[in-house]
Write a protein that holds these residues in place. Structure first.
Motif, PDB file in Angstrom:
ATOM      1  N   HIS A 108      42.646  42.202  22.160  1.00 43.76           N
ATOM      2  CA  HIS A 108      41.591  42.069  22.677  1.00 43.76           C
ATOM      3  C   HIS A 108      42.410  41.322  24.165  1.00 43.76           C
ATOM      4  CE1 HIS A 108      37.763  41.877  24.847  1.00 43.76           C
ATOM      5  NE2 HIS A 108      37.286  42.628  23.993  1.00 43.76           N
ATOM      6  N   PRO A 109      41.541  41.674  25.291  1.00 45.31           N
ATOM      7  CA  PRO A 109      42.119  41.387  26.819  1.00 45.31           C
ATOM      8  C   PRO A 109      41.902  39.988  26.834  1.00 45.31           C
ATOM      9  CG  PRO A 109      40.998  43.032  27.046  1.00 45.31           C
ATOM     10  CD  PRO A 109      40.999  43.257  25.870  1.00 45.31           C
ATOM     11  N   PHE A 110      40.785  39.974  25.985  1.00 43.17           N
ATOM     12  CA  PHE A 110      39.700  38.223  26.467  1.00 43.17           C
ATOM     13  C   PHE A 110      40.353  37.250  25.798  1.00 43.17           C
ATOM     14  CE2 PHE A 110      35.582  40.376  27.792  1.00 43.17           C
ATOM     15  CZ  PHE A 110      35.915  41.291  28.634  1.00 43.17           C
ATOM     16  N   ASP A 111      42.046  37.462  24.842  1.00 40.04           N
ATOM     17  CA  ASP A 111      42.498  36.784  24.460  1.00 40.04           C
ATOM     18  C   ASP A 111      43.083  36.131  24.565  1.00 40.04           C
ATOM     19  OD1 ASP A 111      40.815  37.260  21.724  1.00 40.04           O
ATOM     20  OD2 ASP A 111      41.901  38.307  21.180  1.00 40.04           O
ATOM     21  N   GLY A 112      43.918  36.502  25.895  1.00 40.20           N
ATOM     22  CA  GLY A 112      44.811  36.237  26.596  1.00 40.20           C
ATOM     23  C   GLY A 112      45.337  34.824  27.201  1.00 40.20           C
ATOM     24  N   ASP A 113      46.902  34.515  27.067  1.00 34.89           N
ATOM     25  CA  ASP A 113      46.550  32.739  27.489  1.00 34.89           C
ATOM     26  C   ASP A 113      45.825  32.459  28.753  1.00 34.89           C
ATOM     27  OD1 ASP A 113      47.423  31.321  25.237  1.00 34.89           O
ATOM     28  OD2 ASP A 113      49.502  32.618  25.724  1.00 34.89           O
ATOM     29  N   GLY A 114      45.561  31.944  29.830  1.00 38.26           N
ATOM     30  CA  GLY A 114      45.010  31.663  30.621  1.00 38.26           C
ATOM     31  C   GLY A 114      46.673  31.483  31.504  1.00 38.26           C
ATOM     32  N   MET A 115      46.068  32.025  32.664  1.00 42.75           N
ATOM     33  CA  MET A 115      47.427  31.885  33.888  1.00 42.75           C
ATOM     34  C   MET A 115      46.525  31.460  35.286  1.00 42.75           C
ATOM     35  SD  MET A 115      50.527  34.360  34.663  1.00 42.75           S
ATOM     36  CE  MET A 115      51.548  33.353  34.053  1.00 42.75           C
ATOM     37  N   LEU A 116      46.974  30.599  36.098  1.00 42.24           N
ATOM     38  CA  LEU A 116      45.713  30.765  37.492  1.00 42.24           C
ATOM     39  C   LEU A 116      46.913  31.054  38.830  1.00 42.24           C
ATOM     40  CD1 LEU A 116      44.031  27.339  37.127  1.00 42.24           C
ATOM     41  CD2 LEU A 116      43.043  29.709  36.198  1.00 42.24           C
ATOM     42  N   HIS A 117      46.805  31.827  39.468  1.00 43.31           N
ATOM     43  CA  HIS A 117      47.355  32.469  40.480  1.00 43.31           C
ATOM     44  C   HIS A 117      46.595  31.246  42.002  1.00 43.31           C
ATOM     45  CE1 HIS A 117      49.758  35.588  38.329  1.00 43.31           C
ATOM     46  NE2 HIS A 117      48.719  35.537  37.471  1.00 43.31           N
ATOM     47  N   MET A 118      47.629  30.986  42.407  1.00 40.55           N
ATOM     48  CA  MET A 118      46.520  30.149  43.798  1.00 40.55           C
ATOM     49  C   MET A 118      47.308  30.775  45.084  1.00 40.55           C
ATOM     50  SD  MET A 118      46.684  27.738  46.289  1.00 40.55           S
ATOM     51  CE  MET A 118      48.523  27.129  45.322  1.00 40.55           C
ATOM     52  N   MET A 119      46.504  31.343  46.116  1.00 41.42           N
ATOM     53  CA  MET A 119      47.003  31.211  46.935  1.00 41.42           C
ATOM     54  C   MET A 119      46.167  30.319  48.263  1.00 41.42           C
ATOM     55  SD  MET A 119      48.491  34.279  47.708  1.00 41.42           S
ATOM     56  CE  MET A 119      48.934  34.329  49.106  1.00 41.42           C
ATOM     57  N   SER A 120      46.894  30.019  48.712  1.00 41.63           N
ATOM     58  CA  SER A 120      46.302  28.794  49.813  1.00 41.63           C
ATOM     59  C   SER A 120      46.712  29.508  51.314  1.00 41.63           C
ATOM     60  CB  SER A 120      47.513  27.879  49.731  1.00 41.63           C
ATOM     61  OG  SER A 120      46.593  26.407  50.888  1.00 41.63           O
ATOM     62  N   PHE A 121      45.406  29.514  52.253  1.00 41.77           N
ATOM     63  CA  PHE A 121      45.694  29.336  53.698  1.00 41.77           C
ATOM     64  C   PHE A 121      45.647  28.201  54.842  1.00 41.77           C
ATOM     65  CE2 PHE A 121      44.015  33.218  51.026  1.00 41.77           C
ATOM     66  CZ  PHE A 121      44.871  33.921  51.395  1.00 41.77           C
ATOM     67  N   GLU A 122      45.754  28.313  55.804  1.00 38.26           N
ATOM     68  CA  GLU A 122      45.804  27.066  56.406  1.00 38.26           C
ATOM     69  C   GLU A 122      46.848  27.797  57.955  1.00 38.26           C
ATOM     70  OE1 GLU A 122      43.924  24.126  58.663  1.00 38.26           O
ATOM     71  OE2 GLU A 122      43.564  25.155  56.946  1.00 38.26           O
ATOM     72  N   GLY A 123      46.153  27.836  58.715  1.00 43.01           N
ATOM     73  CA  GLY A 123      46.720  28.667  60.551  1.00 43.01           C
ATOM     74  C   GLY A 123      47.183  29.980  60.550  1.00 43.01           C
ATOM     75  N   GLY A 124      46.856  30.476  59.996  1.00 43.30           N
ATOM     76  CA  GLY A 124      47.634  31.718  59.813  1.00 43.30           C
ATOM     77  C   GLY A 124      49.046  31.435  58.256  1.00 43.30           C
ATOM     78  N   ARG A 125      49.056  31.325  57.761  1.00 43.70           N
ATOM     79  CA  ARG A 125      50.403  30.781  57.123  1.00 43.70           C
ATOM     80  C   ARG A 125      49.377  31.492  55.280  1.00 43.70           C
ATOM     81  NH1 ARG A 125      54.931  30.200  59.338  1.00 43.70           N
ATOM     82  NH2 ARG A 125      55.764  29.536  57.228  1.00 43.70           N
ATOM     83  N   ALA A 126      49.976  31.346  54.656  1.00 40.56           N
ATOM     84  CA  ALA A 126      49.638  31.703  52.686  1.00 40.56           C
ATOM     85  C   ALA A 126      50.963  31.245  52.028  1.00 40.56           C
ATOM     86  CB  ALA A 126      49.425  33.150  52.607  1.00 40.56           C
ATOM     87  N   SER A 127      51.051  30.576  51.146  1.00 37.00           N
ATOM     88  CA  SER A 127      51.853  30.482  50.075  1.00 37.00           C
ATOM     89  C   SER A 127      50.799  30.308  48.501  1.00 37.00           C
ATOM     90  CB  SER A 127      51.741  28.466  50.114  1.00 37.00           C
ATOM     91  OG  SER A 127      51.153  27.714  49.822  1.00 37.00           O
ATOM     92  N   TYR A 128      52.273  30.632  47.650  1.00 39.46           N
ATOM     93  CA  TYR A 128      51.117  31.339  46.545  1.00 39.46           C
ATOM     94  C   TYR A 128      51.701  30.578  45.209  1.00 39.46           C
ATOM     95  CZ  TYR A 128      51.330  34.057  42.229  1.00 39.46           C
ATOM     96  OH  TYR A 128      51.801  34.801  41.058  1.00 39.46           O
TER      97      TYR A 128
END
Length: 493
Positions: A67-87
């Protein structure tokens, strides 16, 4: 683009036609840090904060039907500041994740599996399941906190680096459900849990210092399957819904949910620090509600907005080329089958009566608001539309609850997104003065990106598209937190 591949994991999943292991749901097997990302358009300089999404991401062949809700948790993060981004992206290092990595195989069955086939005891309201911590994510106490919908631990991570901070010490033995709520005014976290032992539900409050301050039973007639809660300035609202496990089968260890259309939807309203004997009960039309958008006090009433399902127990979906065993699984997580619509409930604290009204007739769910308007009347809700037959987000709708108007954004053919939080513009004054942020997976280009949309005009499409270093899997819930909010929470913790 500057990319550092931090970890690569071996997948033990065999090739198959499973609809939730392919396409936009193809699991991601690497952890990456990326800066200096390619940008199409221009990232607004007044966008300041982090966007974090939780994703179900399995690494091992399932025991039984996946079931798709069984999968291991993986967090994806985008940080924004001053017109720039990191992942950044990281697996949530749950106890179950670590155990299966050590064993090199799945050790627990999932929601569609037989608990007796799990190799070990586990977690969750059902029991003998893995706490994958793959459902929700909030920012609390200056940390990202991931949670599991069937009740489990709260796993803490740094919101910028996604470094593992371990389990939250305040979580009770019964665990916590997905969708704990963080009050932006007080910094408190409100939570609930549920299970198969009386009183079947508890509710609690954690202070901004990350210490458990209050917990009380919320007695129910038997085991129930709530998914979300709501709160106002003075009250917390817990829910007893008429979709729950068949009691006659539970004794045999069979967890089969059924919709009991002869039973009402019941609200339990309790003061934030109230006890069991202070609960007020309200009854409404039967339905199932996955998610609430907001609640507030208005005179002698509590007003709650959420998504009323017109068919909480839909018939199985038959799709060409898809194993018929997946039919009911597909229907249960398909908007076009269970038919959720934006709805309002008014609970009268003087009379005990309930008034209901439909706010919109479109099939939408997974709504977000400007969190500065939590606990007070909000004008705008940003809901996700869905691909028919699949748990995939096709676009967004902005609902104006004052005029009744809606505006829409389609992610495009072969492009699917995520629940999309509202990110207030730095210095913004109006409720919709900000941005909507979403991860989008483009199956045509075989890549993923993060889109930024001006919330005042979502139909105009993205003002910026930030190309990710790899393709990510689809997922569930998200959170936005400004850098200032994270600093303030850390000061209180």
């Amino acid at each position: 683009m500057s990319i550092n591949i931090v970890n690569r994991f071996q997948s033990g999943i065999r090739p198959s036609a499973h609809p939730y292991l392919n396409g936009a749901w193809t699991p991601c097997t690497e952890e990456v840090d990326a800066d200096e990302l390619e940008v199409i358009g221009e990232i607004p300089k007044d966008l300041s904060g982090v966007y974090i999404r939780n994703t179900e991401n399995p690494l091992h062949e399932a025991i039984g039907v996946y079931h798709p809700f069984d999968g291991d948790g993986m967090l994806h993060m985008m940080s924004f500041e001053g017109g720039r981004a990191s992942y950044r992206n990281r697996f949530v290092r749950t106890e179950g994740f670590r155990a299966e990595q050590e064993a090199g195989r799945a050790l627990w069955t999932g929601i569609a599996g037989n608990p007796s086939k799990s190799e070990r005891e586990g977690w969750g309201a059902r029991g003998r399941m893995k706490d994958s911590s793959s459902t929700d994510v909030v920012v609390f106490g200056g940390e990202a906190l991931s949670t599991f919908y069937m009740c489990g631990e709260g796993y803490r991570l740094d919101p910028y680096t996604l470094e593992d901070h371990g389990r939250a010490a305040w979580v009770p033995p019964e665990g916590i459900s997905a969708h704990p709520k963080v009050d932006p005014r007080t910094g408190e976290l409100l939570f609930f849990n549920y299970g198969k032992k009386a009183p079947y539900m508890h509710y609690g409050v954690v202070g901004p210092d990350r210490k458990l301050r209050h917990m009380t039973p919320i007695p129910l007639p038997g085991p129930r399957l709530p998914h979300d809660m709501a709160f106002t300035e003075n009250y917390s609202i817990l829910i007893d819904l008429p979709l729950f496990w068949k009691e006659e089968l539970l004794e045999a260890g069979i967890h089969s949910a059924a919709y009991h259309e002869d039973l009402p939807t019941r609200f339990a309203v309790v003061p934030r620090y109230g006890s069991e004997n202070e609960i007020r009960r309200f009854e409404a039309a039967p339905t199932y509600v996955l998610h609430w958008t907001n609640a507030w006090e208005e005179g002698n009433e509590i007003v709650i907005d959420g998504y009323f399902q017109e068919d909480p127990d839909p018939a199985p979906i038959r799709m060409p080329g898809i194993d018929p065993r997946f039919g009911k699984l597909l229907a249960n997580i398909d908007y076009h089958s269970f038919k959720p619509k934006l709805h309002r409930w008014r609970l009268n604290l003087d009379t005990g009566g309930v008034r209901e009204e439909r706010l919109h007739d479109e099939l939408v769910e997974f709504g977000t608001i400007n969190q500065h308007y939590a606990c007070r009347p909000n004008r705008y809700v940003y809901s996700a539309t869905a691909v028919p037959g699949m748990f995939l987000f096709a676009g967004l709708k902005k609902h104006d609850l004052e005029t009744g108007e809606t505006t829409s954004l389609s992610f495009g053919e072969g492009r699917v997104g995520s629940e999309a939080p509202f990110a207030p513009r730095v210095g913004g004054e109006r409720e919709d003065d900000g941005y909507i942020v979403s991860f989008v997976t483009d199956t045509n280009e075989d890549r993923s990106e993060c889109i930024i949309v001006d919330a005042r005009d979502i139909a105009a499409g993205p003002v910026a598209r930030v190309i990710l270093p790899h393709r990510i899997s689809s997922g569930t819930h998200v959170v936005w937190a400004s850098h200032d909010e994270i600093r303030q929470q850390r000061a209180m913790a």
